[in-house]
Design a protein around this motif. Structure first.
Motif, PDB file in Angstrom:
ATOM      1  N   ASP A  35       0.867  -1.176   0.000  1.00  0.00           N
ATOM      2  CA  ASP A  35       0.000   0.000   0.000  1.00  0.00           C
ATOM      3  C   ASP A  35       0.905   1.228   0.000  1.00  0.00           C
ATOM      4  O   ASP A  35       1.984   1.207   0.588  1.00  0.00           O
ATOM      5  CB  ASP A  35      -0.921  -0.003   1.227  1.00  0.00           C
ATOM      6  N   LEU A  36       0.448   2.290  -0.650  1.00  0.00           N
ATOM      7  CA  LEU A  36       1.235   3.520  -0.713  1.00  0.00           C
ATOM      8  C   LEU A  36       1.110   4.366   0.543  1.00  0.00           C
ATOM      9  O   LEU A  36       1.899   5.291   0.759  1.00  0.00           O
ATOM     10  CB  LEU A  36       0.809   4.345  -1.933  1.00  0.00           C
ATOM     11  N   ASP A  37       0.130   4.070   1.378  1.00  0.00           N
ATOM     12  CA  ASP A  37      -0.109   4.845   2.592  1.00  0.00           C
ATOM     13  C   ASP A  37       1.062   4.635   3.566  1.00  0.00           C
ATOM     14  O   ASP A  37       1.377   3.500   3.936  1.00  0.00           O
ATOM     15  CB  ASP A  37      -1.415   4.382   3.231  1.00  0.00           C
ATOM     16  N   PRO A  38       1.717   5.722   4.009  1.00  0.00           N
ATOM     17  CA  PRO A  38       2.853   5.559   4.940  1.00  0.00           C
ATOM     18  C   PRO A  38       2.440   4.963   6.283  1.00  0.00           C
ATOM     19  O   PRO A  38       3.287   4.464   7.027  1.00  0.00           O
ATOM     20  CB  PRO A  38       3.394   6.985   5.098  1.00  0.00           C
ATOM     21  N   LYS A  39       1.131   5.006   6.612  1.00  0.00           N
ATOM     22  CA  LYS A  39       0.670   4.404   7.865  1.00  0.00           C
ATOM     23  C   LYS A  39       0.473   2.900   7.724  1.00  0.00           C
ATOM     24  O   LYS A  39       0.204   2.207   8.713  1.00  0.00           O
ATOM     25  CB  LYS A  39      -0.658   5.050   8.296  1.00  0.00           C
ATOM     26  N   HIS A 217      -7.700  14.952  -1.013  1.00  0.00           N
ATOM     27  CA  HIS A 217      -7.808  14.027   0.118  1.00  0.00           C
ATOM     28  C   HIS A 217      -6.721  12.958   0.101  1.00  0.00           C
ATOM     29  O   HIS A 217      -6.883  11.904   0.724  1.00  0.00           O
ATOM     30  CB  HIS A 217      -9.183  13.346   0.101  1.00  0.00           C
ATOM     31  N   THR A 218      -5.613  13.217  -0.586  1.00  0.00           N
ATOM     32  CA  THR A 218      -4.525  12.247  -0.646  1.00  0.00           C
ATOM     33  C   THR A 218      -4.091  11.842   0.763  1.00  0.00           C
ATOM     34  O   THR A 218      -3.887  12.697   1.630  1.00  0.00           O
ATOM     35  CB  THR A 218      -3.320  12.831  -1.405  1.00  0.00           C
ATOM     36  N   GLY A 219      -3.941  10.555   0.976  1.00  0.00           N
ATOM     37  CA  GLY A 219      -3.549  10.053   2.285  1.00  0.00           C
ATOM     38  C   GLY A 219      -4.711   9.764   3.198  1.00  0.00           C
ATOM     39  O   GLY A 219      -4.521   9.232   4.295  1.00  0.00           O
ATOM     40  N   GLU A 220      -5.922  10.126   2.771  1.00  0.00           N
ATOM     41  CA  GLU A 220      -7.119   9.848   3.555  1.00  0.00           C
ATOM     42  C   GLU A 220      -7.908   8.717   2.920  1.00  0.00           C
ATOM     43  O   GLU A 220      -7.738   8.390   1.746  1.00  0.00           O
ATOM     44  CB  GLU A 220      -8.011  11.094   3.632  1.00  0.00           C
ATOM     45  N   ARG A 221      -8.801   8.134   3.715  1.00  0.00           N
ATOM     46  CA  ARG A 221      -9.743   7.147   3.226  1.00  0.00           C
ATOM     47  C   ARG A 221     -11.153   7.675   3.459  1.00  0.00           C
ATOM     48  O   ARG A 221     -11.367   8.564   4.288  1.00  0.00           O
ATOM     49  CB  ARG A 221      -9.547   5.806   3.942  1.00  0.00           C
ATOM     50  N   MET A 222     -12.079   7.099   2.729  1.00  0.00           N
ATOM     51  CA  MET A 222     -13.454   7.589   2.805  1.00  0.00           C
ATOM     52  C   MET A 222     -13.959   7.676   4.249  1.00  0.00           C
ATOM     53  O   MET A 222     -14.672   8.614   4.618  1.00  0.00           O
ATOM     54  CB  MET A 222     -14.365   6.685   1.970  1.00  0.00           C
ATOM     55  N   THR A 223     -13.581   6.715   5.076  1.00  0.00           N
ATOM     56  CA  THR A 223     -14.042   6.723   6.460  1.00  0.00           C
ATOM     57  C   THR A 223     -13.514   7.922   7.243  1.00  0.00           C
ATOM     58  O   THR A 223     -14.055   8.267   8.296  1.00  0.00           O
ATOM     59  CB  THR A 223     -13.631   5.418   7.154  1.00  0.00           C
ATOM     60  N   ASP A 224     -12.457   8.571   6.756  1.00  0.00           N
ATOM     61  CA  ASP A 224     -11.891   9.730   7.450  1.00  0.00           C
ATOM     62  C   ASP A 224     -12.768  10.970   7.313  1.00  0.00           C
ATOM     63  O   ASP A 224     -12.731  11.864   8.166  1.00  0.00           O
ATOM     64  CB  ASP A 224     -10.487  10.053   6.916  1.00  0.00           C
ATOM     65  N   HIS A 235     -26.535  19.445  -1.901  1.00  0.00           N
ATOM     66  CA  HIS A 235     -25.777  20.640  -2.275  1.00  0.00           C
ATOM     67  C   HIS A 235     -24.966  21.194  -1.109  1.00  0.00           C
ATOM     68  O   HIS A 235     -24.154  22.106  -1.302  1.00  0.00           O
ATOM     69  CB  HIS A 235     -26.722  21.723  -2.825  1.00  0.00           C
ATOM     70  N   ARG A 236     -25.136  20.646   0.099  1.00  0.00           N
ATOM     71  CA  ARG A 236     -24.311  21.059   1.231  1.00  0.00           C
ATOM     72  C   ARG A 236     -22.950  20.363   1.265  1.00  0.00           C
ATOM     73  O   ARG A 236     -22.125  20.654   2.131  1.00  0.00           O
ATOM     74  CB  ARG A 236     -25.052  20.774   2.543  1.00  0.00           C
ATOM     75  N   GLN A 237     -22.722  19.433   0.366  1.00  0.00           N
ATOM     76  CA  GLN A 237     -21.426  18.763   0.328  1.00  0.00           C
ATOM     77  C   GLN A 237     -20.303  19.786   0.144  1.00  0.00           C
ATOM     78  O   GLN A 237     -20.449  20.778  -0.566  1.00  0.00           O
ATOM     79  CB  GLN A 237     -21.386  17.757  -0.831  1.00  0.00           C
ATOM     80  N   ARG A 238     -19.185  19.510   0.776  1.00  0.00           N
ATOM     81  CA  ARG A 238     -17.998  20.341   0.647  1.00  0.00           C
ATOM     82  C   ARG A 238     -16.778  19.449   0.442  1.00  0.00           C
ATOM     83  O   ARG A 238     -16.818  18.257   0.692  1.00  0.00           O
ATOM     84  CB  ARG A 238     -17.797  21.215   1.911  1.00  0.00           C
ATOM     85  N   ASP A 239     -15.689  20.068   0.002  1.00  0.00           N
ATOM     86  CA  ASP A 239     -14.405  19.368  -0.129  1.00  0.00           C
ATOM     87  C   ASP A 239     -14.485  18.192  -1.096  1.00  0.00           C
ATOM     88  O   ASP A 239     -14.017  17.087  -0.804  1.00  0.00           O
ATOM     89  CB  ASP A 239     -13.900  18.888   1.236  1.00  0.00           C
ATOM     90  N   LEU A 240     -15.077  18.436  -2.262  1.00  0.00           N
ATOM     91  CA  LEU A 240     -15.089  17.399  -3.283  1.00  0.00           C
ATOM     92  C   LEU A 240     -13.693  17.218  -3.864  1.00  0.00           C
ATOM     93  O   LEU A 240     -12.805  18.041  -3.669  1.00  0.00           O
ATOM     94  CB  LEU A 240     -16.074  17.758  -4.400  1.00  0.00           C
ATOM     95  N   ASN A 241     -13.498  16.111  -4.590  1.00  0.00           N
ATOM     96  CA  ASN A 241     -12.217  15.834  -5.230  1.00  0.00           C
ATOM     97  C   ASN A 241     -11.839  16.988  -6.164  1.00  0.00           C
ATOM     98  O   ASN A 241     -12.705  17.606  -6.783  1.00  0.00           O
ATOM     99  CB  ASN A 241     -12.330  14.528  -6.030  1.00  0.00           C
TER     100      ASN A 241
END
Length: 390
Positions: A35-39, A217-224, A235-241
């Motif tokens: 996996d590329l995730d450093p964690k 959102h690089t380095g994050e997963r959907m659950t984050d 329409h209240r969604q924010r921080d889209l890709n």
């Protein structure tokens, strides 16, 4: 019986499948992760033990003595990773979709045949109890010969699941009509007993395209970032890709090679999440209410005004395990397949046909809804996979 030595490529959201496959002293063990995730190293060691091999390059595992590998990475990476392991004769489980183009699927099927290496595609909905119930009723002739199938897919969490990471970028998915729709297209084909040969598509980016808020959102997963209570209405969604160029509302019509007509509709901004199949036969109609948890299949096969009670009602109880109990059954089948080969409920050819239908429909959608023919796969490949991988 010794434990199968398994590798896992990708420990993201679908990495939960690796937990199901990790059965030390009970038949299988995850011994390597990429996996590329450093964690990832700490995560992998916590999940699979301190001796697990960890790497950021899957090629380091090609000669690691693995009995099988689970490829659970983003869609656009499936093809090159799978081809690498097939060429090294390592049996492969690849999460759906098989690839993001029809040609990519055909290259994978050809490589599996050439190398004689076992290939398994993770279409878990073939193991979903409500789908298996409908399939059983169809085979039993309860509604006669299938003539039409309609599927409505309400993706209530679409904004959080598919528009804040790589899923929103058509370079990495082709589009959600393929990426998300591959499940339902495979089920439609399975229930109908045929494959799409002519499709048309229609749709657009009708809600999330108006939202200008973007974040990498690089380095994050959907659950984050998942916060369903904060993101309604859509329409209240924010921080889209940073890249959002896939459709959030799409639909397609299909003519199958056996004459069955089908339609599929997908919406990513509904308040609820579930899928509804309506199957119309020469002697009746069938429909599901609910899918992954408690579900009911209703059958109407007498002439009448509409009756919500139906002529036959089959309750499908919830099963333990993720995705309505389908994921544990999926992994059970893969592990047995690695050991013994043969035929499986899932099908590499059917996985290719689901991608081919979604790929063609996306081309149609983006070119004024012109009809697009879906070419069948090489007959030699079909024969190879249908007779069982030994």
């Amino acid at each position: 019986m010794r434990d199968l030595r398994l590798g896992v490529i990708g420990l993201g959201v679908r990495g939960e499948l690796a937990n199901l496959a990790h059965r030390p002293a009970a038949g299988s063990r995850v011994v390597a992760c990429c996996d590329l995730d450093p964690k990832m190293p700490a995560d992998a060691q916590q999940r699979f033990g301190p001796d697990v091999i960890v790497t950021q390059d899957h090629r380091e595992l090609l000669n690691a003595g693995l009995d099988g590998v689970l490829v659970l990475t983003p869609d656009h990476t499936h093809e090159p990773i799978v081809l690498d392991f097939l060429s090294h004769e390592v049996p492969v489980f690849v999460e759906k979709p098989l690839a993001i183009t029809t040609l990519g699927c055909d290259r994978i099927l050809a490589a599996a045949r050439t190398s004689g290496t076992r290939l398994y595609v993770g279409h878990n909905m073939r193991h979903l109890p409500v789908v298996k119930t409908m399939r059983r009723l169809i085979v039993a002739g309860v509604i006669g010969q299938v003539k039409a199938i309609w599927c409505r897919h309400f993706v209530g969490h679409g904004g959080d699941f598919y528009f804040k990471d790589w899923h929103a970028d058509r370079r990495k998915t082709t589009g959600l009509l393929l990426q998300k729709g591959a499940h339902d297209l495979d089920v439609i084909h399975w229930l109908a007993g045929g494959y799409s040969r002519l499709v048309t598509g229609m749709g657009g980016l009708v809600v999330y395209g108006d939202i200008q808020s973007r974040r990498d959102h690089t380095g994050e997963r959907m659950t984050d970032w998942l916060a369903p209570d904060l993101n309604w209405p859509p329409h209240r969604q924010r921080d889209l890709n940073p890249v959002v160029d896939v459709e959030d509302l799409s639909m397609m019509q299909m003519r199958l090679d056996n004459g069955v007509l089908a339609s599929y509709q997908q919406c990513h901004f509904t308040p609820d999440y579930w899928r509804n199949y309506t199957i119309i036969g020469s002697e009746g109609r069938m429909e599901n209410f609910g899918d992954a948890d408690d579900a009911t299949v209703k059958v109407w096969n007498r002439r009448s005004d509409y009756s919500p009670d139906a002529d036959e009602v089959i309750h499908v109880p919830a099963s333990s395990g993720s995705h309505g109990g389908a994921d544990p059954r999926l992994i059970d089948e893969f592990l047995d397949f690695v050991r013994h080969g043969g035929t499986t409920i899932t099908s590499p050819v059917a996985a290719r046909e689901a991608v081919a239908a979604g790929y063609a429909a996306t081309r149609s959608l983006r070119s004024g809804s012109r009809p697009v023919a879906v070419a069948p796969p090489d007959p030699a490949l079909v024969t190879y996979f249908e007779t069982g991988q030994l």
